[in-house]
Design a protein around this motif. Sequence first.
Motif, mmCIF file in Angstrom:
data_model
loop_
_atom_site.group_PDB
_atom_site.id
_atom_site.type_symbol
_atom_site.label_atom_id
_atom_site.label_comp_id
_atom_site.label_asym_id
_atom_site.label_seq_id
_atom_site.Cartn_x
_atom_site.Cartn_y
_atom_site.Cartn_z
ATOM 1 N N ALA A 155 0.852 -1.244 -0.002
ATOM 2 C CA ALA A 155 -0.152 0.051 0.081
ATOM 3 C C ALA A 155 0.740 1.229 -0.114
ATOM 4 C CB ALA A 155 -0.779 0.061 1.372
ATOM 5 N N ALA A 156 0.341 2.323 -0.441
ATOM 6 C CA ALA A 156 1.030 3.758 -0.561
ATOM 7 C C ALA A 156 -0.058 4.766 -0.401
ATOM 8 C CB ALA A 156 1.766 3.881 -2.052
ATOM 9 N N ASP A 157 0.398 5.879 0.197
ATOM 10 C CA ASP A 157 -0.538 6.834 0.349
ATOM 11 C C ASP A 157 0.500 8.107 0.743
ATOM 12 O OD1 ASP A 157 -3.784 7.465 0.840
ATOM 13 O OD2 ASP A 157 -2.450 8.731 1.575
ATOM 14 N N ALA A 158 0.059 9.272 0.396
ATOM 15 C CA ALA A 158 0.681 10.604 0.722
ATOM 16 C C ALA A 158 0.958 10.778 2.043
ATOM 17 C CB ALA A 158 0.317 11.684 -0.293
ATOM 18 N N ASP A 159 -0.469 10.256 2.850
ATOM 19 C CA ASP A 159 -0.573 10.691 4.514
ATOM 20 C C ASP A 159 -0.027 9.474 5.078
ATOM 21 O OD1 ASP A 159 -1.821 10.730 6.681
ATOM 22 O OD2 ASP A 159 -3.227 12.188 6.080
ATOM 23 N N ALA A 160 1.010 9.529 5.943
ATOM 24 C CA ALA A 160 1.522 8.263 6.433
ATOM 25 C C ALA A 160 0.737 8.090 7.615
ATOM 26 C CB ALA A 160 2.938 9.008 7.069
ATOM 27 N N ALA A 161 0.312 8.930 8.367
ATOM 28 C CA ALA A 161 -1.012 8.637 9.392
ATOM 29 C C ALA A 161 -1.933 7.650 9.291
ATOM 30 C CB ALA A 161 -1.248 9.551 10.424
ATOM 31 N N ARG A 162 -2.635 8.284 7.931
ATOM 32 C CA ARG A 162 -3.905 7.438 7.323
ATOM 33 C C ARG A 162 -3.344 6.067 6.908
ATOM 34 N NH1 ARG A 162 -8.001 10.139 3.610
ATOM 35 N NH2 ARG A 162 -6.203 9.831 2.155
ATOM 36 N N LEU A 163 -2.177 6.226 6.171
ATOM 37 C CA LEU A 163 -1.812 4.711 5.512
ATOM 38 C C LEU A 163 -1.292 3.915 6.706
ATOM 39 C CD1 LEU A 163 -0.854 3.239 3.250
ATOM 40 C CD2 LEU A 163 1.440 4.323 3.451
ATOM 41 N N ALA A 164 -0.850 4.290 7.762
ATOM 42 C CA ALA A 164 -0.378 3.296 8.844
ATOM 43 C C ALA A 164 -1.726 2.786 9.537
ATOM 44 C CB ALA A 164 0.398 4.058 9.842
ATOM 45 N N GLU A 165 -2.748 3.477 9.606
ATOM 46 C CA GLU A 165 -4.016 2.978 10.094
ATOM 47 C C GLU A 165 -4.719 1.991 9.280
ATOM 48 O OE1 GLU A 165 -6.766 6.053 11.065
ATOM 49 O OE2 GLU A 165 -5.411 7.181 12.421
ATOM 50 N N ALA A 166 -4.613 2.093 7.963
ATOM 51 C CA ALA A 166 -5.350 1.261 7.054
ATOM 52 C C ALA A 166 -4.621 -0.072 7.012
ATOM 53 C CB ALA A 166 -5.316 1.828 5.761
ATOM 54 N N VAL A 167 -3.185 0.145 7.035
ATOM 55 C CA VAL A 167 -2.238 -1.167 6.995
ATOM 56 C C VAL A 167 -2.745 -1.935 8.168
ATOM 57 C CG1 VAL A 167 -0.094 -1.989 7.001
ATOM 58 C CG2 VAL A 167 -0.635 -0.018 5.410
ATOM 59 N N ASP A 168 -2.432 -1.174 9.451
ATOM 60 C CA ASP A 168 -2.676 -2.024 10.538
ATOM 61 C C ASP A 168 -4.096 -2.555 10.555
ATOM 62 O OD1 ASP A 168 0.027 -1.303 11.587
ATOM 63 O OD2 ASP A 168 -0.942 0.383 12.876
ATOM 64 N N ALA A 169 -4.881 -2.100 10.368
ATOM 65 C CA ALA A 169 -6.323 -2.894 10.241
ATOM 66 C C ALA A 169 -6.444 -3.943 9.439
ATOM 67 C CB ALA A 169 -7.492 -1.529 9.582
ATOM 68 N N ALA A 170 -5.672 -3.753 8.136
ATOM 69 C CA ALA A 170 -5.925 -5.080 7.446
ATOM 70 C C ALA A 170 -5.032 -6.233 8.023
ATOM 71 C CB ALA A 170 -5.246 -4.743 5.883
ATOM 72 N N ARG A 171 -3.887 -5.692 8.548
ATOM 73 C CA ARG A 171 -3.033 -6.837 9.250
ATOM 74 C C ARG A 171 -3.830 -7.470 10.236
ATOM 75 N NH1 ARG A 171 2.371 -3.566 9.883
ATOM 76 N NH2 ARG A 171 3.333 -3.910 7.706
ATOM 77 N N TYR A 172 -4.539 -6.781 11.143
ATOM 78 C CA TYR A 172 -5.382 -7.062 12.290
ATOM 79 C C TYR A 172 -6.449 -8.066 11.836
ATOM 80 C CZ TYR A 172 -8.028 -6.927 16.477
ATOM 81 O OH TYR A 172 -8.617 -7.273 17.712
ATOM 82 N N ALA A 173 -7.088 -7.509 10.828
ATOM 83 C CA ALA A 173 -8.197 -8.466 10.401
ATOM 84 C C ALA A 173 -7.810 -9.709 9.801
ATOM 85 C CB ALA A 173 -9.005 -7.732 9.473
ATOM 86 N N HIS A 174 -6.581 -9.801 9.104
ATOM 87 C CA HIS A 174 -6.394 -11.062 8.556
ATOM 88 C C HIS A 174 -4.957 -11.563 9.196
ATOM 89 C CE1 HIS A 174 -9.878 -10.696 6.190
ATOM 90 N NE2 HIS A 174 -9.591 -9.561 5.819
#
Length: 253
Positions: free
Chosen positions: A42-61
């Motif tokens: 995943a990539a995004d210009a907003d590091a904080a939003r990106l970290a939340e999205a990545v963590d959510a996907a990792r946590y869910a699966h």
Amino acid sequence: MNGNGNGNGALHGAVVAVAGAGGPAGRATLLRLAEAGAVVVAADADAARLAEAVDAARYAHGGATVTGDTVDLLDLAATREWAERTVKEFGRIDGLVHLVGGWRGSTSFPETDLADWDLLEKLLVKTVQHTSLAFHDGLLRSDRGRYLLISQSGATKPTANNAAYNAGKAAAEAWTLAMADSFRKAGGEAGPGAAAAILVIKALVHDAMRAERPNAKFAGFTDVTELAEAIAGVFDRPASDVNGQRLWLTPHP
């Protein structure tokens, strides 16, 4: 795709990059790809939003490989470096989902502010140019390469108050269709081995929007989970079926 996430479909083991992954659509897409057994980059210009999205996907699966990179997609060299780093780390690239967006509108056509075009041309066109050029060769080498642009119905039927936005989306579609033609030519008589396709929506809706406006109908809108399901589904279809196609998720205007 039936959404049960059994990991036996075309996405199992695929390496898929998601550009603009930090928003609601990005979060839903990361979750769906991880559920299907893909390696998600995943990539995004907003590091904080990106970290939340990545963590959510990792946590869910649990056990899913989901990584995040803060990448300036307005910089072609940085985008190429992201693509090359992905291939070096995971050995391949099988998909690029382009979710980078942005919107500016006006009250009427004559009141269009061309500063809006200057911004939207960067967000909606430049980022598509850069990701497509950076990932083209890697996707062509894949046995299931897919480049997916998320577009909007106004590109086909522009409206007076959305001239800059609609023009940006139309340019992005044309660029993506040119990439599809490249894949078609590379495939020769055997047909394309990779595909570039456009998923067309009217607008996106997610749970937080519904909570804010409980009485709104959101007619013709596509839920971000439905978009994520459609993205996953493109990988299950033959490249020849989807290459150069507009896949409508909302009624054709």
